[in-house]
Design an enzyme around this catalytic site. Structure first.
Site, PDB file in Angstrom:
ATOM      1  N   ASP A 296       1.946   1.339 -13.958  1.00 32.74           N
ATOM      2  CA  ASP A 296       0.953   1.550 -12.745  1.00 32.74           C
ATOM      3  C   ASP A 296       1.716   2.508 -11.850  1.00 32.74           C
ATOM      4  OD1 ASP A 296      -0.974  -0.641 -12.790  1.00 32.74           O
ATOM      5  OD2 ASP A 296       0.593  -2.067 -12.862  1.00 32.74           O
TER       6      ASP A 296
ATOM      7  N   GLU B  66       0.773   4.822  -3.796  1.00 30.47           N
ATOM      8  CA  GLU B  66       0.818   4.071  -2.482  1.00 30.47           C
ATOM      9  C   GLU B  66       1.642   2.980  -2.313  1.00 30.47           C
ATOM     10  OE1 GLU B  66      -3.221   1.922  -1.477  1.00 30.47           O
ATOM     11  OE2 GLU B  66      -2.865   2.888   0.337  1.00 30.47           O
ATOM     12  N   ASP B  67       1.549   2.045  -3.249  1.00 26.72           N
ATOM     13  CA  ASP B  67       2.117   0.790  -3.081  1.00 26.72           C
ATOM     14  C   ASP B  67       3.780   0.745  -3.124  1.00 26.72           C
ATOM     15  OD1 ASP B  67      -0.270  -0.661  -3.271  1.00 26.72           O
ATOM     16  OD2 ASP B  67      -0.370  -0.289  -5.560  1.00 26.72           O
TER      17      ASP B  67
ATOM     18  N   ARG C  43       6.848  -3.254 -11.044  1.00 31.04           N
ATOM     19  CA  ARG C  43       6.438  -2.075 -10.470  1.00 31.04           C
ATOM     20  C   ARG C  43       7.847  -1.438  -9.534  1.00 31.04           C
ATOM     21  NH1 ARG C  43       1.065  -1.034  -7.653  1.00 31.04           N
ATOM     22  NH2 ARG C  43       2.064   0.932  -7.996  1.00 31.04           N
TER      23      ARG C  43
ATOM     24  N   ARG D 251       1.186  -9.935  -3.325  1.00 35.48           N
ATOM     25  CA  ARG D 251       2.371  -8.767  -3.310  1.00 35.48           C
ATOM     26  C   ARG D 251       3.227  -8.825  -2.280  1.00 35.48           C
ATOM     27  NH1 ARG D 251       0.402  -5.263  -7.356  1.00 35.48           N
ATOM     28  NH2 ARG D 251      -0.462  -6.753  -8.745  1.00 35.48           N
TER      29      ARG D 251
ATOM     30  N   HIS E  21      -5.382  -6.197  -2.620  1.00 33.91           N
ATOM     31  CA  HIS E  21      -4.701  -5.728  -1.649  1.00 33.91           C
ATOM     32  C   HIS E  21      -5.617  -5.622  -0.243  1.00 33.91           C
ATOM     33  CE1 HIS E  21      -1.850  -3.441  -4.353  1.00 33.91           C
ATOM     34  NE2 HIS E  21      -0.989  -4.036  -3.808  1.00 33.91           N
TER      35      HIS E  21
ATOM     36  N   CYS F 231      -5.185   4.092  -3.356  1.00 40.10           N
ATOM     37  CA  CYS F 231      -3.729   4.069  -4.267  1.00 40.10           C
ATOM     38  C   CYS F 231      -3.249   5.222  -4.874  1.00 40.10           C
ATOM     39  CB  CYS F 231      -4.158   2.990  -5.404  1.00 40.10           C
ATOM     40  SG  CYS F 231      -5.424   2.014  -4.843  1.00 40.10           S
TER      41      CYS F 231
HETATM   42  C1  CIR Z   1      -1.442  -3.232  -9.738  1.00 34.26           C
HETATM   43  O1  CIR Z   1      -1.709  -4.541  -9.782  1.00 34.26           O
HETATM   44  O2  CIR Z   1      -0.057  -3.045  -8.994  1.00 34.26           O
HETATM   45  C2  CIR Z   1      -2.170  -2.010 -10.134  1.00 34.26           C
HETATM   46  N1  CIR Z   1      -2.645  -2.331 -11.351  1.00 34.26           N
HETATM   47  C3  CIR Z   1      -2.946  -1.870  -9.181  1.00 34.26           C
HETATM   48  C4  CIR Z   1      -2.643  -1.085  -7.894  1.00 34.26           C
HETATM   49  C5  CIR Z   1      -3.629  -0.542  -7.199  1.00 34.26           C
HETATM   50  N2  CIR Z   1      -3.252  -0.029  -5.582  1.00 34.26           N
HETATM   51  C6  CIR Z   1      -3.383  -0.423  -4.435  1.00 34.26           C
HETATM   52  O3  CIR Z   1      -4.558  -0.762  -4.302  1.00 34.26           O
HETATM   53  N3  CIR Z   1      -2.927   0.198  -3.323  1.00 34.26           N
END
Ligand code: CIR
Length: 260
Positions: free
Chosen positions: A60, A65-66, A85, A130, A160, A247
């Site tokens: 991922d 962004e995360d 992650r 999360r 999110h 993201c």
């Molecule tokens: C996840 O589940 O962490 C990734 N497959 C997708 C993350 C998407 N990020 C976001 O919306 N900020």
């Protein structure tokens, strides 16, 4: 100068985390091509795209962004809620250190950048699978000194907070009202997504342009009718990994036009 931090699509993307989507085959080459076009669009809109090195072992990693919340004053490294992650953070922190003083939330906090919506000096933070209350409180502890108000927000039905609502302007929101309450954002004007496009609430502001997924033409038309300048990009393959336009980048300004 606007910096857009991105990270290449990992060859292991098909092993991504999934929460609300059913797993389906992902064409990694197509996802990479979409990501390349997305980076090209950010450049065309005036951003300087700076890539973090690829992390093929982190499925991922493209969803950069995360991993961080970048404010004018500091960068806060999150502690992603999905353990798979957490290895993504170190390289992002090293890169951000060229632009900001870097701080971190620590265990048992969990926080995903996708849950943090900044509107002026307010950070709305989604309580999610999360992002936990410790993460929200640690974020508050790091940013309060700069005058940010941290407001926890409940939402349901998507991964999110920014899957449910994003900012089109300082007091203008794009929202799927089935997933988050309009009442949580007093004083804001809200554009609702077309009901046939529930995933269309994720939009990215770059200067005076709104970047939006081309898979959502009906909602895109609503944005244009409201007088907004919209640039579309196809992120349908990345959407199979539960990602969207916000993201895939960390966008922030660097004063005085200085890069790294
Ligand atoms: C996840 O589940 O962490 C990734 N497959 C997708 C993350 C998407 N990020 C976001 O919306 N900020």
């Amino acid at each position: 100068m606007v910096i857009a931090v991105t990270r290449p699509v990992s060859s292991s993307l098909a092993s991504c985390e999934l929460t609300h989507r059913r797993r389906e085959p992902i064409d990694v080459a197509r996802a990479a091509a979409q990501h390349h076009a997305y980076e090209g669009l950010l450049s065309a809109l005036g951003a300087s795209v700076v890539q973090v090195a690829a992390a093929p072992e982190s499925p991922d990693a493209v969803f950069v962004e995360d991993t961080a919340v970048v404010l004018d004053e500091i960068a806060v490294m999150t502690r992603p809620g999905a353990p798979s992650r957490r290895a993504e953070s170190a390289a992002v922190a090293s890169l951000l250190a060229a632009y900001r003083s870097v701080h971190s939330v620590t265990a048992p906090a969990t926080l995903d950048g996708g849950d943090v919506l900044r509107l002026g000096r307010t950070l709305f933070v989604g309580r999610s699978s999360r992002t936990n209350d410790v993460g929200i409180e640690q974020l508050r502890g790091l940013v309060a000194v700069f005058g940010y108000l941290v407001v926890p927000i409940e939402f349901a039905g998507c991964l999110h907070l920014k899957s449910a609502v994003t900012a089109l302007g300082d007091v203008l929101l794009l929202m799927n009202p089935a997933w988050v309450s309009r009442a949580a954002f007093p004083g804001c004007e809200v554009i609702g997504v077309d009901e046939r496009e529930p995933d269309a609430a994720n939009a990215l502001r770059v200067g005076d342009t709104i970047v939006h997924g081309s898979q959502f033409p009906r909602t895109g038309a609503r944005l244009r009718e409201r007088g907004l300048r919209v640039a579309t990009t196809d992120c349908s393959e990345l959407a199979k990994a539960e990602g969207a336009v916000t993201c895939c980048s960390l966008i922030f300004e660097v004063p005085g036009g200085e890069g790294r």
